[in-house]
Motif scaffolding. Structure first.
Motif, PDB file in Angstrom:
ATOM      1  N   LEU A  30       6.604   6.374  18.405  1.00 19.64           N
ATOM      2  CA  LEU A  30       5.428   6.451  17.540  1.00 19.64           C
ATOM      3  C   LEU A  30       4.409   5.368  17.897  1.00 19.64           C
ATOM      4  O   LEU A  30       3.195   5.592  17.825  1.00 19.64           O
ATOM      5  N   ASP A  31       4.896   4.186  18.298  1.00 26.07           N
ATOM      6  CA  ASP A  31       3.994   3.131  18.739  1.00 26.07           C
ATOM      7  C   ASP A  31       3.227   3.571  19.988  1.00 26.07           C
ATOM      8  O   ASP A  31       2.013   3.348  20.111  1.00 26.07           O
ATOM      9  N   LEU A  32       3.948   4.191  20.925  1.00 20.94           N
ATOM     10  CA  LEU A  32       3.299   4.685  22.138  1.00 20.94           C
ATOM     11  C   LEU A  32       2.336   5.830  21.814  1.00 20.94           C
ATOM     12  O   LEU A  32       1.276   5.966  22.436  1.00 20.94           O
ATOM     13  N   MET A  33       2.718   6.661  20.832  1.00 22.82           N
ATOM     14  CA  MET A  33       1.847   7.756  20.420  1.00 22.82           C
ATOM     15  C   MET A  33       0.537   7.213  19.864  1.00 22.82           C
ATOM     16  O   MET A  33      -0.553   7.730  20.164  1.00 22.82           O
ATOM     17  N   ALA A  34       0.623   6.159  19.056  1.00 21.45           N
ATOM     18  CA  ALA A  34      -0.588   5.545  18.502  1.00 21.45           C
ATOM     19  C   ALA A  34      -1.456   4.964  19.614  1.00 21.45           C
ATOM     20  O   ALA A  34      -2.683   5.078  19.588  1.00 21.45           O
ATOM     21  N   GLN A  35      -0.800   4.355  20.610  1.00 18.01           N
ATOM     22  CA  GLN A  35      -1.533   3.813  21.759  1.00 18.01           C
ATOM     23  C   GLN A  35      -2.242   4.931  22.515  1.00 18.01           C
ATOM     24  O   GLN A  35      -3.413   4.799  22.891  1.00 18.01           O
ATOM     25  N   ALA A  36      -1.540   6.047  22.723  1.00 18.50           N
ATOM     26  CA  ALA A  36      -2.134   7.176  23.439  1.00 18.50           C
ATOM     27  C   ALA A  36      -3.282   7.791  22.653  1.00 18.50           C
ATOM     28  O   ALA A  36      -4.292   8.215  23.230  1.00 18.50           O
ATOM     29  N   ALA A  37      -3.141   7.854  21.330  1.00 17.80           N
ATOM     30  CA  ALA A  37      -4.185   8.460  20.498  1.00 17.80           C
ATOM     31  C   ALA A  37      -5.468   7.640  20.512  1.00 17.80           C
ATOM     32  O   ALA A  37      -6.564   8.190  20.400  1.00 17.80           O
ATOM     33  N   SER A  38      -5.339   6.331  20.663  1.00 20.30           N
ATOM     34  CA  SER A  38      -6.520   5.462  20.643  1.00 20.30           C
ATOM     35  C   SER A  38      -7.216   5.403  21.993  1.00 20.30           C
ATOM     36  O   SER A  38      -8.315   4.866  22.105  1.00 20.30           O
ATOM     37  N   ALA A  39      -6.578   5.955  23.032  1.00 19.04           N
ATOM     38  CA  ALA A  39      -7.171   5.980  24.366  1.00 19.04           C
ATOM     39  C   ALA A  39      -7.554   7.419  24.709  1.00 19.04           C
ATOM     40  O   ALA A  39      -7.398   8.332  23.905  1.00 19.04           O
ATOM     41  N   ASP A  40      -8.060   7.606  25.917  1.00 17.52           N
ATOM     42  CA  ASP A  40      -8.397   8.956  26.366  1.00 17.52           C
ATOM     43  C   ASP A  40      -7.734   9.227  27.715  1.00 17.52           C
ATOM     44  O   ASP A  40      -8.191  10.051  28.495  1.00 17.52           O
ATOM     45  N   SER A  41      -6.637   8.500  27.959  1.00 13.20           N
ATOM     46  CA  SER A  41      -5.937   8.597  29.239  1.00 13.20           C
ATOM     47  C   SER A  41      -5.012   9.805  29.262  1.00 13.20           C
ATOM     48  O   SER A  41      -4.638  10.357  28.215  1.00 13.20           O
ATOM     49  N   PHE A  73       7.304  18.491  43.711  1.00 17.32           N
ATOM     50  CA  PHE A  73       6.166  18.124  42.860  1.00 17.32           C
ATOM     51  C   PHE A  73       5.324  17.116  43.627  1.00 17.32           C
ATOM     52  O   PHE A  73       5.849  16.187  44.242  1.00 17.32           O
ATOM     53  N   ARG A  74       4.005  17.303  43.595  1.00 20.67           N
ATOM     54  CA  ARG A  74       3.108  16.415  44.344  1.00 20.67           C
ATOM     55  C   ARG A  74       3.118  15.004  43.757  1.00 20.67           C
ATOM     56  O   ARG A  74       2.892  14.822  42.553  1.00 20.67           O
ATOM     57  N   GLU A  75       3.351  14.024  44.618  1.00 18.92           N
ATOM     58  CA  GLU A  75       3.408  12.641  44.165  1.00 18.92           C
ATOM     59  C   GLU A  75       2.050  12.173  43.646  1.00 18.92           C
ATOM     60  O   GLU A  75       1.975  11.445  42.650  1.00 18.92           O
ATOM     61  N   ASP A  76       0.954  12.612  44.317  1.00 18.82           N
ATOM     62  CA  ASP A  76      -0.376  12.185  43.875  1.00 18.82           C
ATOM     63  C   ASP A  76      -0.721  12.764  42.505  1.00 18.82           C
ATOM     64  O   ASP A  76      -1.399  12.118  41.698  1.00 18.82           O
ATOM     65  N   LEU A  77      -0.221  13.964  42.216  1.00 16.26           N
ATOM     66  CA  LEU A  77      -0.443  14.539  40.892  1.00 16.26           C
ATOM     67  C   LEU A  77       0.378  13.799  39.841  1.00 16.26           C
ATOM     68  O   LEU A  77      -0.098  13.546  38.724  1.00 16.26           O
ATOM     69  N   LEU A  78       1.606  13.416  40.198  1.00 12.98           N
ATOM     70  CA  LEU A  78       2.453  12.658  39.279  1.00 12.98           C
ATOM     71  C   LEU A  78       1.780  11.350  38.880  1.00 12.98           C
ATOM     72  O   LEU A  78       1.774  10.972  37.701  1.00 12.98           O
ATOM     73  N   PHE A  79       1.183  10.651  39.863  1.00 13.19           N
ATOM     74  CA  PHE A  79       0.493   9.403  39.552  1.00 13.19           C
ATOM     75  C   PHE A  79      -0.638   9.630  38.548  1.00 13.19           C
ATOM     76  O   PHE A  79      -0.901   8.796  37.687  1.00 13.19           O
ATOM     77  N   ARG A  80      -1.300  10.768  38.677  1.00 12.21           N
ATOM     78  CA  ARG A  80      -2.441  11.065  37.807  1.00 12.21           C
ATOM     79  C   ARG A  80      -2.025  11.378  36.377  1.00 12.21           C
ATOM     80  O   ARG A  80      -2.708  10.996  35.419  1.00 12.21           O
ATOM     81  N   VAL A  81      -0.925  12.115  36.213  1.00 10.60           N
ATOM     82  CA  VAL A  81      -0.591  12.622  34.878  1.00 10.60           C
ATOM     83  C   VAL A  81       0.150  11.607  34.015  1.00 10.60           C
ATOM     84  O   VAL A  81       0.212  11.767  32.799  1.00 10.60           O
ATOM     85  N   GLN A  82       0.722  10.551  34.623  1.00  9.42           N
ATOM     86  CA  GLN A  82       1.554   9.642  33.833  1.00  9.42           C
ATOM     87  C   GLN A  82       0.894   8.280  33.596  1.00  9.42           C
ATOM     88  O   GLN A  82       1.540   7.250  33.658  1.00  9.42           O
ATOM     89  N   THR A  83      -0.407   8.308  33.281  1.00  7.73           N
ATOM     90  CA  THR A  83      -1.080   7.058  32.933  1.00  7.73           C
ATOM     91  C   THR A  83      -0.379   6.395  31.747  1.00  7.73           C
ATOM     92  O   THR A  83      -0.140   5.194  31.725  1.00  7.73           O
ATOM     93  N   ILE A  84      -0.058   7.202  30.739  1.00  9.22           N
ATOM     94  CA  ILE A  84       0.773   6.743  29.613  1.00  9.22           C
ATOM     95  C   ILE A  84       1.997   7.643  29.569  1.00  9.22           C
ATOM     96  O   ILE A  84       1.872   8.869  29.605  1.00  9.22           O
ATOM     97  N   SER A  85       3.172   7.045  29.541  1.00 10.40           N
ATOM     98  CA  SER A  85       4.414   7.826  29.519  1.00 10.40           C
ATOM     99  C   SER A  85       5.158   7.598  28.215  1.00 10.40           C
ATOM    100  O   SER A  85       5.295   6.463  27.748  1.00 10.40           O
ATOM    101  N   ILE A  86       5.624   8.690  27.620  1.00 10.68           N
ATOM    102  CA  ILE A  86       6.420   8.619  26.389  1.00 10.68           C
ATOM    103  C   ILE A  86       7.695   9.415  26.628  1.00 10.68           C
ATOM    104  O   ILE A  86       7.640  10.620  26.916  1.00 10.68           O
TER     105      ILE A  86
END
Length: 464
Positions: free
Chosen positions: A148-159, A290-303
């Motif tokens: 939930l802490d990470l969710m709040a962090q993700a909600a306050s960003a646009d990553s 799975f493309r490594e460059d795509l993985l880097f892009r999608v996991q800016t914030i990981s939960i």
């Protein structure tokens, strides 16, 4: 002044570390085993824990999550006598603040400790977040509170956000909650189930098409990517996205521009990406799935959502919430529960996680719709059978035969561990030709600890 805990089985290390910490103006408690350390953190609040790897009652790396989820949520600094790149990586992935080899200078130790304390001070000084709209996310266990802490962090960003976890852990619930608590809450939340995308129509569904672009395209269609403009695009089970489309989608994610099928001009879509998967994308990337460059892009914030078996403290609350909600929706009186009803639920491992629990409760309500109280008898047979099996202490089962190995005969774990340690030390001293310095270098044990173990298991430190 901070409260520091030192968990190390070497008395000399504990003493010297306590002196360094005391000189820095902090208070230090000492523990000689993981069990003793965990008991201390349950009773008191610590800011930082210095944790050894090889302990007499377990591996410090494996204990990191247990220490991290205690009331004070302390930062963990791993100490080891023998540097191990894999161990260092595991430590950081498990939530450790730092990984330091024993023998590091006092300056290095103080620097790591100072930075950890500064981080905690900044984190605690942050303004309290507004109350989250949690949808149907129920529970108050340490494991779910971290999410939930990470969710709040993700909600306050646009990553971009990547949500991982087993099937049924609530990945889409978290994705919706992030959207509903974000600045994009008024925009669309567009769900794309990557497991259900027909290969021949996948690009048309995502990017849309012009009239006449292919057989049957009798009118222009807006794709899901464009529909998510100003809102959130949720790719559920992104690990199932075809490898050929991953390259196309990578460009869309970078540029936020795409071209509908049959169109000569590109369109723009200002979407926020949230992905979910029950697969290990890092392993898939190593294997070329799975493309490594795509993985880097999608996991800016990981939960990472924990399985229900690791948050059993939440089972009662989840069940009560769902059953009461079901009763209200159906207009039935709120049901009562026998205490062993919830005990039986907690004995089951729930391989299907929260989704399986809710489906089970729906079945219970259907079977007992006119009964005022729920008992274990109302639960499916397989759940009750597992509960009974765990409660009954019968005779030990016969040895398990494994080809090429001695039959497994149950014995106390401590006895087994002592036997393994004795075998290891005997082989270690033989390999090192009873050179204590070389044995310490290879094993990562201090000289005093090695002598202590050799004495405990009656193994000579001298050659014959």
């Amino acid at each position: 002044m901070a409260n520091i805990l030192i968990v190390d089985d070497d008395a000399m290390v504990r003493t010297s570390m306590a002196a360094i910490i005391g000189h820095a103006g902090h208070f230090a408690d000492l523990a000689a085993s993981l069990k003793e350390g965990l008991a201390l953190v349950e009773e008191g609040r610590y800011d930082v824990i210095f944790l050894d790897v090889w302990m007499p009652d377990g591996n410090g790396l494996e204990a990191i999550p247990k220490f991290r989820t205690t009331p004070g949520h302390p930062e963990i600094i791993i100490m080891t006598g023998l540097g191990d790149p894999d161990g260092a990586e595991l430590a950081i992935k498990s939530g450790a603040w730092d990984y330091i080899e024993k023998g590091a200078s006092v300056k290095e130790l103080n620097l790591s400790l100072t930075r950890a304390l500064q981080y905690r001070e900044q984190k605690e000084a942050k303004k309290p977040r507004l109350a989250l709209k949690k949808e149907d996310i129920i529970g108050n266990s340490p494991a779910i509170n971290q999410c939930l802490d990470l969710m709040a962090q993700a909600a306050s960003a646009d990553s971009n956000v990547l949500i991982t976890g087993e099937t049924g852990t609530g990945k889409e619930l978290f994705a919706r909650a992030i959207h509903n608590n974000s600045a994009r809450a008024e925009g669309n939340f567009v769900v794309v189930d990557c497991t259900a995308l027909p290969e021949t129509l996948v690009e048309s569904m995502l990017f849309g098409h012009e009239r006449g672009a292919f057989t049957g395209a009798d009118r222009p269609t807006e794709g899901l990517v464009r529909h998510a403009h100003g809102g959130t695009l949720f790719l559920d089970e992104i690990g199932e996205l075809p490898i050929g489309l991953q390259k196309v989608f990578l460009r869309v994610l970078q540029e936020h521009r795409f071209r509908p099928i049959g169109s000569k001009k590109e369109l723009h879509s200002d979407f926020r990406l949230i992905c979910a998967t029950n697969r290990n994308l890092e392993d898939m990337a190593k294997e070329g799935g799975f493309r490594e460059d795509l993985l880097f892009r999608v996991q800016t914030i990981s939960i990472h959502l924990p399985p229900l078996r690791d948050r059993k403290d939440d089972i009662r609350e989840i069940a009560l919430h769902h059953l009461n909600k079901t009763c209200k929706l159906s207009g039935e009186p709120i049901k009562g529960f026998s205490p062993d009803f919830f005990e039986t639920l907690c004995f089951y491992n729930w391989p299907g996680n929260v989704r399986e629990l809710l489906n089970t409760l729906d079945k219970v309500m259907a079977d007992a719709f006119d009964e005022p109280t729920l008992f274990p008898r109302h639960l499916p047979t397989n759940i009750r059978a597992q509960a009974v099996r765990r409660q009954v202490k019968g005779a030990p089962p016969p040895p398990v035969e494994t080809p090429g190995r001695e039959p497994f005969r149950p014995k106390p774990m401590q006895q087994f561990m002592d036997e393994m340690k004795a075998h290891y030390l005997t082989d270690l001293m033989a390999w090192a030709d009873h050179d204590v310095r070389q044995a310490c270098s290879v094993s990562g044990l201090s000289r005093s600890h090695l002598y202590q173990l050799l004495k405990k298991f009656n193994i000579s430190s001298q050659g014959t």
